[in-house]
Design a protein around this motif. Structure first.
Motif, short mmCIF file in Angstrom:
data_model
loop_
_atom_site.label_atom_id
_atom_site.label_comp_id
_atom_site.label_asym_id
_atom_site.label_seq_id
_atom_site.Cartn_x
_atom_site.Cartn_y
_atom_site.Cartn_z
N PRO A 13 33.84 -8.50 -17.86
CA PRO A 13 34.15 -9.42 -18.72
C PRO A 13 34.17 -9.02 -20.12
N GLU A 14 34.94 -9.49 -21.03
CA GLU A 14 34.81 -8.92 -22.35
C GLU A 14 34.65 -7.54 -22.65
N ALA A 15 35.12 -6.62 -21.99
CA ALA A 15 34.69 -5.25 -22.04
C ALA A 15 35.26 -4.84 -23.19
N LEU A 16 36.37 -5.36 -23.98
CA LEU A 16 36.81 -4.95 -25.36
C LEU A 16 37.18 -5.98 -26.07
N PRO A 17 37.07 -6.07 -27.54
CA PRO A 17 37.28 -7.14 -28.22
C PRO A 17 39.00 -7.18 -27.84
N VAL A 18 39.19 -8.50 -28.28
CA VAL A 18 40.72 -8.98 -28.05
C VAL A 18 41.62 -8.50 -29.11
N GLU A 19 41.20 -8.57 -30.23
CA GLU A 19 41.79 -7.93 -31.51
C GLU A 19 40.83 -6.87 -32.46
N GLY A 20 41.61 -6.36 -33.50
CA GLY A 20 40.74 -5.66 -34.42
C GLY A 20 40.81 -4.21 -33.83
N ARG A 21 40.48 -3.20 -34.98
CA ARG A 21 40.73 -1.70 -34.52
C ARG A 21 39.47 -1.33 -33.71
N LEU A 36 43.32 2.23 -22.96
CA LEU A 36 42.78 1.62 -23.99
C LEU A 36 44.25 1.06 -24.94
N PRO A 37 44.12 0.05 -25.65
CA PRO A 37 45.20 -0.24 -26.57
C PRO A 37 45.65 0.56 -27.59
N LYS A 38 46.80 1.58 -27.29
CA LYS A 38 46.87 2.47 -28.26
C LYS A 38 47.24 2.12 -29.63
N GLU A 39 47.78 1.11 -29.90
CA GLU A 39 48.35 0.38 -31.06
C GLU A 39 47.05 0.14 -31.89
N ARG A 40 45.89 -0.11 -31.34
CA ARG A 40 44.68 -0.65 -32.05
C ARG A 40 43.55 0.60 -32.38
N LEU A 41 43.95 1.67 -31.62
CA LEU A 41 42.95 2.80 -31.70
C LEU A 41 42.88 3.59 -32.98
N HIS A 42 42.01 3.93 -33.54
CA HIS A 42 41.53 4.94 -34.55
C HIS A 42 40.56 6.00 -34.08
N LEU A 43 41.36 7.25 -33.54
CA LEU A 43 40.67 8.25 -33.20
C LEU A 43 40.01 9.11 -34.20
N ILE A 44 38.84 9.52 -34.04
CA ILE A 44 37.96 10.28 -34.85
C ILE A 44 37.58 11.60 -34.38
N GLN A 45 38.29 12.52 -34.90
CA GLN A 45 38.10 13.97 -34.14
C GLN A 45 38.47 15.16 -35.30
N GLY A 46 37.48 15.72 -35.55
CA GLY A 46 37.57 16.87 -36.71
C GLY A 46 37.73 18.25 -36.23
N PHE A 47 37.90 18.37 -34.88
CA PHE A 47 38.58 19.71 -34.34
C PHE A 47 39.80 19.83 -34.29
N ARG A 48 40.36 20.67 -35.03
CA ARG A 48 41.81 20.69 -35.51
C ARG A 48 42.74 20.89 -34.38
N PRO A 49 42.62 21.87 -33.29
CA PRO A 49 43.19 21.75 -32.07
C PRO A 49 43.37 20.30 -31.34
N ALA A 56 49.95 14.56 -32.17
CA ALA A 56 51.34 14.51 -31.26
C ALA A 56 51.65 13.72 -30.29
N ARG A 57 50.67 13.07 -29.85
CA ARG A 57 50.85 12.04 -28.58
C ARG A 57 50.87 10.53 -29.30
N GLY A 58 51.05 10.72 -30.45
CA GLY A 58 51.19 9.34 -31.26
C GLY A 58 50.07 8.60 -31.67
N TYR A 59 48.87 8.98 -31.38
CA TYR A 59 47.62 8.35 -32.01
C TYR A 59 47.50 8.42 -33.38
N THR A 60 46.79 7.35 -34.02
CA THR A 60 46.39 7.63 -35.29
C THR A 60 44.81 8.20 -35.20
N VAL A 61 44.83 9.63 -36.01
CA VAL A 61 43.63 10.21 -35.74
C VAL A 61 43.31 10.64 -37.27
#
Length: 358
Positions: A13-21, A36-49, A56-61
């Motif tokens: 129950p309530e595993a993820l917030p219903v709104e917000g990033r 995971l809700p793709k449109e709400r995700l902000h991926l944090i990754q500093g390894f360039r590959p 390229a998969r359409g995520y905000t990184v």
């Protein structure tokens, strides 16, 4: 993160917030994020590959957190100090009370992290599956502040951060390579996999160097190199060495190539660095490199350069490392990368992550 572990966690129950990033720390190109809700995700990754693959998969990184989040998922890295720093960043970046999920393999220390977090915060019952575990806790400002990333000083005048390769001292292979460099180097130099800049500083101290490109895939390491090197001859490039193409060919190169992207050694990675170096250099160029003695790199060097010589360090033959000087790349013997990486003059602010190199 295991799709099975994540799916079990999201049944709660309530595993993820219903709104917000939602911040996702350290996902890789292979990460299954489909639940995971793709449109709400902000991926944090500093390894360039990985950054490039996820983009390229359409995520905000981004290589670092930006703003605040309603919740977070943390992929546990191997380095304990880095893992703690990521959890501290998540705890501060997520709104108070927001859920933070932490997933990791047993081989990457998930059991130790569970014990450490439990000592500071109440956590959910861990879910075990596929040789790993996932658990959650509520963001609480200041609760993990002692784990925040703290600068380290591995050598006089140099600064590093948790997770950067050889963050606590100068790598011995790099030190051996520096000792074998001639007093006079070619005018246009490049350091492939420059890390936090110690070897580059040794190159800039040699005569004849008019410019030096520092190429590094780890955003945090590149940021450290910028703090460590103020020489106007240096240019900093956040890029994947194996997919790099430059507008002007350097005449000399140095490198201490990685051979790990996980716990398993992958000599193909170092071989790709060699082929990239040969493809980037001018046809009269020279490469100086260090490699672990057991790795089969000499054959690749001879496939891509007309002349290959092993150099004996001033201290004598080393049992763990070999130093090579390879001259005059063989035309058409390499496969240069397809994408041009531009210098990074003003990268996004904040913390970054790093990938184990060696």
């Amino acid at each position: 993160m295991s799709h099975t572990r994540l799916s079990l966690a999201l049944d709660a129950p309530e595993a993820l917030p219903v709104e917000g990033r939602i911040a996702v720390f350290r996902p890789t190109a292979e990460s299954d994020l489909s639940l995971l809700p793709k449109e709400r995700l902000h991926l944090i990754q500093g390894f360039r590959p990985d950054y490039d693959a996820l983009t390229a998969r359409g995520y905000t990184v981004s290589p670092a957190p930006e703003g605040s989040y309603a919740g977070a998922v943390v992929f546990l890295p191997r380095a304990k100090a880095e893992a703690r720093a990521l959890l501290a960043a998540a705890c501060e970046g997520v709104a108070p009370g927001g859920v933070i999920w932490v997933d990791g393999m047993k081989t990457d220390g998930i059991d130790s992290v569970i014990k450490d977090v439990r000592a500071h915060l109440e956590i959910s019952d861990p879910i075990a599956k596929a040789h790993g575990k996932i658990f959650s806790f509520s963001a609480t400002s200041g609760a993990l502040a002692a784990w925040a990333a703290k600068p380290m000083h591995p050598a006089e005048g140099f600064t590093t951060l948790p997770g950067v390769f050889s963050a606590d001292g100068v790598d011995r292979g790099s030190a051996l390579l520096a000792a074998c460099l001639p007093e006079h180097l070619p005018a246009k130099m490049i350091d492939l996999g420059a890390g936090w800049g110690w070897l580059s500083a040794q190159v800039l101290a040699r005569e004849g160097v008019e410019s030096l490109d520092l190429v590094e895939a780890e955003h945090s390491a590149l940021e450290c190199s910028k703090m460590n090197i103020s020489d106007p001859r240096a240019r900093f490039i956040w890029g994947d060495v194996t997919h790099l193409k430059l507008e002007n060919r350097p005449t000399g190169a140095v490198m201490n190539p990685p051979f790990h992207t996980s716990r398993t050694a992958d000599p193909a990675l170092g071989a790709a660095f060699i082929r990239s170096a040969a493809g980037l250099l001018s046809l009269s160029g020279t490469l100086w490199m260090v490699a672990n003695r057991h790795l089969p790199y000499e054959a690749v060097l001879r496939e891509t350069f007309h002349e290959v010589h092993e150099i004996t360090p001033p201290t004598g033959r080393d049992g763990a490392f070999r130093i090579f000087r390879a001259e005059r790349p063989i035309a058409h013997a390499t496969k240069p990368g397809a994408a041009v990486q531009k210098p990074v003059s003003a990268p996004p602010k904040g913390r970054r992550v790093a990938r184990t190199r060696r």
